[in-house]
Design an enzyme around this catalytic site. Structure first.
Site, short mmCIF file in Angstrom:
data_model
loop_
_atom_site.label_atom_id
_atom_site.label_comp_id
_atom_site.label_asym_id
_atom_site.label_seq_id
_atom_site.Cartn_x
_atom_site.Cartn_y
_atom_site.Cartn_z
CG HIS A 18 44.76 20.78 20.36
ND1 HIS A 18 45.94 19.63 19.95
CD2 HIS A 18 44.03 20.69 18.92
CE1 HIS A 18 45.69 19.20 18.72
NE2 HIS A 18 44.74 19.63 18.13
NE ARG A 52 41.67 14.45 20.29
CZ ARG A 52 41.71 14.84 19.21
NH1 ARG A 52 40.51 15.00 18.28
NH2 ARG A 52 42.85 15.45 18.54
N GLY A 66 58.41 36.35 27.97
CA GLY A 66 56.99 35.49 28.00
C GLY A 66 56.72 34.84 29.03
CB CYS A 73 57.21 40.05 30.18
SG CYS A 73 57.68 38.38 30.19
N GLY A 127 57.43 34.94 32.66
CA GLY A 127 56.91 35.74 33.97
C GLY A 127 55.37 36.09 33.83
#
Length: 145
Positions: free
Chosen positions: A98, A132, A68, A65, A70
């Site tokens: 991650h 982890r 970015g 968008c 919204g």
């Protein structure tokens, strides 16, 4: 790879360029719209993208968008999605490595085509590190509040 891509009216140009480039790279790209620059509501397209990824129609999603922000919020309303707003390749890489992000969002008013391609390339080529990070990603889908 099967990739779904959607935008609002502010990002149709960037979306079209990315669709063409991803196709040239051999990816199966589902362009979820819109196709022209008419004013649309980004949540509608964010929800479409989230549904495509959550249902397995696509393995990864790219949401665009103006900023970015919204559309990333809209995508993340689906509990199966982990959409990261990125503006450079390291964020895209770390989102996958991650956070096991299955979608990224970018702002067409903030990110040029070359940078967007670099972000997408990092996002698509990085695997989830597991280990982890699994415990943490699991908590994203099962909040304790």
């Amino acid at each position: 790879m099967r990739i779904a891509i959607a935008s609002d009216h502010a990002a149709t140009g960037l979306k079209a360029d990315l669709v063409q480039w991803l196709g040239e790279l051999g990816h199966d790209v589902a362009d979820l719209g819109p196709q022209a620059g008419e004013s649309v509501d980004y949540p509608d397209y964010g929800y479409k993208l989230a549904q495509a990824v959550a249902s397995g129609q696509a393995e990864r999603g790219i949401a665009l968008c103006g900023s970015g922000i919204g559309i990333s919020i809209a995508v993340n309303r689906n509990p199966a999605l982990r959409c990261a707003l990125v503006g450079e390749p390291l964020s895209a890489k770390l989102a996958r490595e991650h956070n096991d992000a299955n979608a990224i969002a970018m702002g067409a008013r903030l990110t040029g085509l070359d940078m967007a391609k670099a972000c997408v390339e990092a996002f698509l080529s990085t695997e989830f590190a597991g280990d982890r990070h699994v415990r943490r990603v699991t908590k994203l889908s099962n909040p304790a509040f």
